[in-house]
Structure formats: C-alpha cells, structure tokens
Design a protein around this motif. Structure first.
Motif, PDB file in Angstrom:
ATOM      1  N   LEU A  96       2.762   0.194  -9.140  1.00 46.48           N
ATOM      2  CA  LEU A  96       1.891   0.340 -10.307  1.00 46.48           C
ATOM      3  C   LEU A  96       2.658   0.860 -11.521  1.00 46.48           C
ATOM      4  N   ALA A  97       3.615   1.733 -11.296  1.00 43.47           N
ATOM      5  CA  ALA A  97       4.444   2.216 -12.407  1.00 43.47           C
ATOM      6  C   ALA A  97       5.221   1.051 -13.028  1.00 43.47           C
ATOM      7  N   ARG A  98       5.732   0.173 -12.192  1.00 48.90           N
ATOM      8  CA  ARG A  98       6.438  -1.012 -12.703  1.00 48.90           C
ATOM      9  C   ARG A  98       5.492  -1.910 -13.501  1.00 48.90           C
ATOM     10  N   VAL A  99       4.304  -2.132 -12.977  1.00 49.72           N
ATOM     11  CA  VAL A  99       3.328  -2.990 -13.660  1.00 49.72           C
ATOM     12  C   VAL A  99       2.942  -2.383 -15.007  1.00 49.72           C
ATOM     13  N   ARG A 100       2.775  -1.098 -15.053  1.00 54.22           N
ATOM     14  CA  ARG A 100       2.414  -0.437 -16.324  1.00 54.22           C
ATOM     15  C   ARG A 100       3.547  -0.533 -17.338  1.00 54.22           C
ATOM     16  N   ARG A 101       4.792  -0.455 -16.855  1.00 51.03           N
ATOM     17  CA  ARG A 101       5.935  -0.644 -17.746  1.00 51.03           C
ATOM     18  C   ARG A 101       5.943  -2.061 -18.305  1.00 51.03           C
ATOM     19  N   ILE A 102       5.669  -3.030 -17.448  1.00 53.26           N
ATOM     20  CA  ILE A 102       5.610  -4.431 -17.881  1.00 53.26           C
ATOM     21  C   ILE A 102       4.513  -4.599 -18.925  1.00 53.26           C
TER      22      ILE A 102
ATOM     23  N   ILE B 255       0.850  -1.196   0.000  1.00 52.79           N
ATOM     24  CA  ILE B 255       0.000   0.000   0.000  1.00 52.79           C
ATOM     25  C   ILE B 255       0.881   1.240   0.000  1.00 52.79           C
ATOM     26  N   ARG B 256       1.899   1.229   0.841  1.00 51.63           N
ATOM     27  CA  ARG B 256       2.809   2.370   0.935  1.00 51.63           C
ATOM     28  C   ARG B 256       3.523   2.599  -0.402  1.00 51.63           C
ATOM     29  N   ASP B 257       3.916   1.522  -1.092  1.00 56.30           N
ATOM     30  CA  ASP B 257       4.673   1.618  -2.341  1.00 56.30           C
ATOM     31  C   ASP B 257       3.791   1.474  -3.577  1.00 56.30           C
TER      32      ASP B 257
ATOM     33  N   GLN C 124      13.014  -8.299 -26.627  1.00 58.26           N
ATOM     34  CA  GLN C 124      11.799  -7.772 -26.001  1.00 58.26           C
ATOM     35  C   GLN C 124      11.298  -8.703 -24.899  1.00 58.26           C
ATOM     36  N   ALA C 125      11.347 -10.011 -25.145  1.00 59.42           N
ATOM     37  CA  ALA C 125      10.920 -10.974 -24.127  1.00 59.42           C
ATOM     38  C   ALA C 125      11.837 -10.911 -22.903  1.00 59.42           C
ATOM     39  N   ALA C 126      13.138 -10.769 -23.134  1.00 59.88           N
ATOM     40  CA  ALA C 126      14.089 -10.660 -22.019  1.00 59.88           C
ATOM     41  C   ALA C 126      13.835  -9.391 -21.207  1.00 59.88           C
ATOM     42  N   ALA C 127      13.500  -8.315 -21.881  1.00 59.95           N
ATOM     43  CA  ALA C 127      13.203  -7.063 -21.176  1.00 59.95           C
ATOM     44  C   ALA C 127      11.952  -7.210 -20.309  1.00 59.95           C
ATOM     45  N   ALA C 128      10.932  -7.858 -20.837  1.00 54.97           N
ATOM     46  CA  ALA C 128       9.696  -8.069 -20.070  1.00 54.97           C
ATOM     47  C   ALA C 128       9.961  -8.978 -18.875  1.00 54.97           C
ATOM     48  N   LYS C 129      10.737 -10.028 -19.093  1.00 52.93           N
ATOM     49  CA  LYS C 129      11.079 -10.929 -17.991  1.00 52.93           C
ATOM     50  C   LYS C 129      11.871 -10.194 -16.916  1.00 52.93           C
TER      51      LYS C 129
ATOM     52  N   MET D 246       9.022  -8.487  -8.805  1.00 53.12           N
ATOM     53  CA  MET D 246       9.036  -9.557  -7.805  1.00 53.12           C
ATOM     54  C   MET D 246      10.027  -9.239  -6.691  1.00 53.12           C
ATOM     55  N   MET D 247      11.227  -8.792  -7.040  1.00 53.57           N
ATOM     56  CA  MET D 247      12.250  -8.482  -6.044  1.00 53.57           C
ATOM     57  C   MET D 247      11.841  -7.292  -5.173  1.00 53.57           C
TER      58      MET D 247
END
Length: 90
Positions: free
Chosen positions: A12-18, A5-7, A41-46, A53-54
């Motif tokens: 969400l910015a990370r998820v939108r980039r993904i 919640i704090r982050d 492109q697949a490596a970048a998404a991974k 995750m980290m």
C-alpha cells in the motif's frame, strides 16, 4: 497467509507513492510544464509501478510456484505467471 496480505502495508505504501507521482504528473501537465520534466515524472511513475509489479511477482513466485508442493498446482501457477508476463511485456 498470502504474501499480499502479509506485505499489505508495504504494498500500500508503494501504491500511495505511485498515486502521488501520477498526481504530480497530472499537475505538471495542467501547469504546461516543460516536456523534459513531464518525461522525468512519467519515467518515475513507470519505475514505481514496475517496482510494485516485481514485488508482487516475487512473492507469487516464492509462495505459489517454488513453495507449492503439489506439482499440478505449481505448474498451473507457473502458467498463469507466464501469461501475465506476456501481457505485461506488451
């Protein structure tokens, strides 16, 4: 306050980039782009998914494992995290 919640804004910015990277991957496949470009492109998404995750895992460790004062809860959270890592590593 829970770390997700704090982050929330940062996560969400990370998820939108993904999502953008996955959309670009789909577009490249539709356009029959060269396989090396698809692999990049697949490596970048991974990599972006791994970074998300980290980030969440770091917060979980800090807040729910290292920061937990109750020994039983701390051990339960550590076990949950170990189970999650086992599934993630497959």
């Amino acid at each position: 306050m829970a770390h997700v919640i704090r982050d929330k804004k940062k996560l969400l910015a990370r998820v939108r980039r993904i999502a953008g990277q996955v959309a670009a991957l789909e577009k490249a496949l539709d356009a029959e782009t060269e396989c090396t470009d698809i692999l990049v492109q697949a490596a970048a998404a991974k990599g972006a998914m791994h970074a998300l995750m980290m980030e969440v895992m770091s917060g979980h460790l800090a807040e729910h494992v290292a920061g937990e004062s109750d020994e039983a809860k701390r051990q339960a959270e550590a076990r949950r995290l170990i189970d999650l890592l086992r599934g993630y590593a497959r």
